[in-house]
Design an enzyme around this catalytic site. Structure first.
Site, PDB file in Angstrom:
ATOM      1  CB  ALA A  65      -0.882  -0.011   1.230  1.00 46.50           C
ATOM      2  N   GLY A 110       0.450  -5.082   0.770  1.00 43.19           N
ATOM      3  CA  GLY A 110      -0.682  -5.080  -0.159  1.00 43.19           C
ATOM      4  C   GLY A 110      -0.352  -5.755  -1.488  1.00 43.19           C
ATOM      5  CD  GLU A 113      -2.589  -7.613   2.616  1.00 42.07           C
ATOM      6  OE1 GLU A 113      -2.161  -6.496   2.252  1.00 42.07           O
ATOM      7  OE2 GLU A 113      -3.169  -7.801   3.695  1.00 42.07           O
ATOM      8  CD  GLU A 133       1.367  -5.550   5.699  1.00 38.44           C
ATOM      9  OE1 GLU A 133       2.293  -6.371   5.883  1.00 38.44           O
ATOM     10  OE2 GLU A 133       0.664  -5.557   4.683  1.00 38.44           O
TER      11      GLU A 133
HETATM   12  N1  DAK Z   1       4.573   3.321  -0.700  1.00 37.80           N
HETATM   13  C1  DAK Z   1       4.961   4.496  -1.255  1.00 37.80           C
HETATM   14  N2  DAK Z   1       6.114   4.634  -1.935  1.00 37.80           N
HETATM   15  C2  DAK Z   1       6.900   3.556  -2.072  1.00 37.80           C
HETATM   16  C3  DAK Z   1       6.560   2.299  -1.511  1.00 37.80           C
HETATM   17  C4  DAK Z   1       5.325   2.209  -0.804  1.00 37.80           C
HETATM   18  N3  DAK Z   1       4.888   1.050  -0.287  1.00 37.80           N
HETATM   19  N4  DAK Z   1       7.558   1.422  -1.802  1.00 37.80           N
HETATM   20  C5  DAK Z   1       8.471   2.099  -2.502  1.00 37.80           C
HETATM   21  N5  DAK Z   1       8.092   3.385  -2.674  1.00 37.80           N
HETATM   22  C6  DAK Z   1       8.806   4.448  -3.378  1.00 37.80           C
HETATM   23  C7  DAK Z   1       9.979   4.944  -2.564  1.00 37.80           C
HETATM   24  O1  DAK Z   1       9.544   5.890  -1.593  1.00 37.80           O
HETATM   25  C8  DAK Z   1      10.841   5.559  -3.640  1.00 37.80           C
HETATM   26  O2  DAK Z   1      10.313   6.802  -4.006  1.00 37.80           O
HETATM   27  P1  DAK Z   1      11.260   8.119  -4.059  1.00 37.80           P
HETATM   28  O3  DAK Z   1      11.873   8.206  -2.699  1.00 37.80           O
HETATM   29  O4  DAK Z   1      12.248   7.802  -5.140  1.00 37.80           O
HETATM   30  O5  DAK Z   1      10.300   9.215  -4.381  1.00 37.80           O
HETATM   31  C9  DAK Z   1      10.647   4.610  -4.820  1.00 37.80           C
HETATM   32  O6  DAK Z   1       9.412   3.929  -4.556  1.00 37.80           O
HETATM   33  C10 DAK Z   1      11.731   3.569  -4.956  1.00 37.80           C
HETATM   34  O7  DAK Z   1      11.866   2.895  -3.727  1.00 37.80           O
HETATM   35  P2  DAK Z   1      13.268   2.707  -2.964  1.00 37.80           P
HETATM   36  O8  DAK Z   1      14.214   3.807  -3.301  1.00 37.80           O
HETATM   37  O9  DAK Z   1      12.966   2.466  -1.539  1.00 37.80           O
HETATM   38  O10 DAK Z   1      13.790   1.354  -3.662  1.00 37.80           O
HETATM   39  P3  DAK Z   1      14.790   0.288  -3.041  1.00 37.80           P
HETATM   40  O11 DAK Z   1      15.150  -0.623  -4.167  1.00 37.80           O
HETATM   41  O12 DAK Z   1      15.893   0.930  -2.276  1.00 37.80           O
HETATM   42  O13 DAK Z   1      13.907  -0.552  -2.001  1.00 37.80           O
HETATM   43  C11 DAK Z   1      11.945  -1.741  -1.235  1.00 37.80           C
HETATM   44  C12 DAK Z   1      12.872  -1.347  -2.450  1.00 37.80           C
HETATM   45  C13 DAK Z   1      10.702  -2.455  -1.819  1.00 37.80           C
HETATM   46  C14 DAK Z   1      12.688  -2.707  -0.338  1.00 37.80           C
HETATM   47  C15 DAK Z   1      11.571  -0.469  -0.459  1.00 37.80           C
HETATM   48  O14 DAK Z   1      11.052   0.491  -1.401  1.00 37.80           O
HETATM   49  C16 DAK Z   1      10.529  -0.700   0.585  1.00 37.80           C
HETATM   50  O15 DAK Z   1      10.811  -1.248   1.661  1.00 37.80           O
HETATM   51  N6  DAK Z   1       9.293  -0.262   0.298  1.00 37.80           N
HETATM   52  C17 DAK Z   1       8.229  -0.294   1.265  1.00 37.80           C
HETATM   53  C18 DAK Z   1       7.704  -1.688   1.441  1.00 37.80           C
HETATM   54  C19 DAK Z   1       6.568  -1.678   2.415  1.00 37.80           C
HETATM   55  O16 DAK Z   1       6.784  -1.568   3.628  1.00 37.80           O
HETATM   56  N7  DAK Z   1       5.379  -1.669   1.871  1.00 37.80           N
HETATM   57  C20 DAK Z   1       4.157  -1.414   2.631  1.00 37.80           C
HETATM   58  C21 DAK Z   1       3.678  -2.641   3.221  1.00 37.80           C
HETATM   59  S1  DAK Z   1       2.389  -2.255   4.309  1.00 37.80           S
HETATM   60  C22 DAK Z   1      -4.509  -0.288   5.639  1.00 37.80           C
HETATM   61  C23 DAK Z   1      -4.216  -0.206   4.334  1.00 37.80           C
HETATM   62  C24 DAK Z   1      -3.214  -0.953   3.817  1.00 37.80           C
HETATM   63  C25 DAK Z   1      -2.496  -1.825   4.560  1.00 37.80           C
HETATM   64  C26 DAK Z   1      -2.767  -1.883   5.877  1.00 37.80           C
HETATM   65  C27 DAK Z   1      -3.769  -1.120   6.438  1.00 37.80           C
HETATM   66  N8  DAK Z   1      -5.512   0.516   6.207  1.00 37.80           N
HETATM   67  C28 DAK Z   1      -6.010   1.619   5.436  1.00 37.80           C
HETATM   68  C29 DAK Z   1      -5.911   0.381   7.540  1.00 37.80           C
HETATM   69  C30 DAK Z   1      -1.394  -2.500   3.965  1.00 37.80           C
HETATM   70  C31 DAK Z   1      -0.174  -2.019   4.180  1.00 37.80           C
HETATM   71  C32 DAK Z   1       1.004  -2.409   3.425  1.00 37.80           C
HETATM   72  O17 DAK Z   1       0.986  -2.808   2.283  1.00 37.80           O
END
Ligand code: DAK
Length: 259
Positions: A65, A110, A113, A133
């Site tokens: 997400a 997400g 998911e 998460e």
């Molecule tokens: N959201 C927004 N931007 C994201 C992103 C994300 N999930 N993942 C990556 N990006 C963006 C980065 O911010 C970066 O943007 P700039 O800084 O260049 O503007 C760009 O994509 C490239 O990412 P990185 O520079 O970080 O790339 P790396 O190769 O160094 O790292 C990575 C790749 C996948 C390991 C890293 O980007 C990362 O850890 N990303 C986040 C992964 C994550 O934690 N995803 C979220 C999971 S939680 C709910 C709704 C939804 C959910 C729960 C509740 N409610 C409304 C209650 C679900 C939540 C989730 O999905």
């Protein structure tokens, strides 16, 4: 019109591409509403026999997400966002057409998911999956706490969710999250081969099999068996059943019409 989700139809395969490569295809509310619209188009298109879902770019299927958007949400907004996302993912899960995720890189939160809402998942050697998460102070919110235990069992699902660790592709296959791995450069081609091996069969039978599996899994066994019996008897009224059995007897290839 917004283009964060693309739909292309080629040779009766519908290709859904989540298209925000600059944010590793993170699921913003715009992506969700574009995906919702695309799924409605697919539902209404009898020409699409199988759907392939993938992410744009080389790095990610979907990196979760959109954290930057989620960060600002009030509890009420979070509730509405999550409810809507779950409706969209359920719409994907319940499409009558079989769906294949070509998991072309990160599938986190997400993104995992989304992949779990498809029928079959293919990955490649660099596919990385996980539920980050709890490291963000939340829990999987798009039904990951429900679909993952149903897929791989509660204990293994708990380990993945509690630790938030990244799971490499080979382990994801061993756990049963990915069906199999293929070389990265052939991922889409292998998904298409799989689609075509489904498409050679009677469409109504494949659709019914999907429905009976999806609905039956949540029913008591005897009710689920009854559902199967009723679906099977209904298929005995189809032209494609006559064609399929007739072709076997006449030693020729069946030509199905989805009738
Ligand atoms: N959201 C927004 N931007 C994201 C992103 C994300 N999930 N993942 C990556 N990006 C963006 C980065 O911010 C970066 O943007 P700039 O800084 O260049 O503007 C760009 O994509 C490239 O990412 P990185 O520079 O970080 O790339 P790396 O190769 O160094 O790292 C990575 C790749 C996948 C390991 C890293 O980007 C990362 O850890 N990303 C986040 C992964 C994550 O934690 N995803 C979220 C999971 S939680 C709910 C709704 C939804 C959910 C729960 C509740 N409610 C409304 C209650 C679900 C939540 C989730 O999905």
């Amino acid at each position: 019109m917004s283009n964060t989700v693309l739909l292309e139809v080629k040779e009766q395969i519908g290709y859904i591409t989540i298209n925000r490569p600059e944010a590793l295809n993170a699921l913003s509310s715009q992506v969700l509403s574009d995906l919702d619209r695309v799924l409605d188009e697919i539902k209404g298109n009898d020409d699409i026999r199988v759907v392939i879902v993938t992410g744009s770019g080389e790095k990610a299927f979907v990196a979760g997400a959109d954290i930057k958007e989620m960060d600002k949400m009030t509890p009420t907004e979070a509730f509405e966002y999550m409810t809507y996302a779950n409706d969209v993912f359920s719409k994907l899960e319940q499409l009558r057409q079989p769906t294949i995720a070509a998991v072309n890189g990160y599938a986190l939160g997400g993104g995992m998911e989304l992949a779990l809402s498809t029928d079959i998942r293919l990955g490649h050697e660099k596919t990385l999956l996980g539920f980050p998460e709890v490291g963000l102070g939340i829990i999987p919110g798009f039904a990951g706490t429900q679909r993952m235990p149903r897929l791989i069992g509660t204990s293994k699902a708990k380990e993945l969710i509690f630790t938030a660790r990244h799971v490499k592709a080979e382990e994801a296959v061993a756990l049963g999250i990915l069906n199999r791995l293929v070389p990265a450069e052939n991922l889409l081609e292998e998904a298409e081969n799989l689609a075509r091996s489904i498409m050679k069969n009677a469409p109504l039978a494949v659709e019914k099999a999907k429905h009976v599996i999806n609905v039956g899994i949540d029913l008591p066994l005897q009710n689920a068996i009854r559902l199967e019996t009723e679906a099977e008897s209904l298929l005995f009224s189809t032209e494609d059943k006559v064609e399929g059995m007739g072709a076997f007897v006449e030693k020729r290839k069946a030509v199905f019409k989805r009738k």
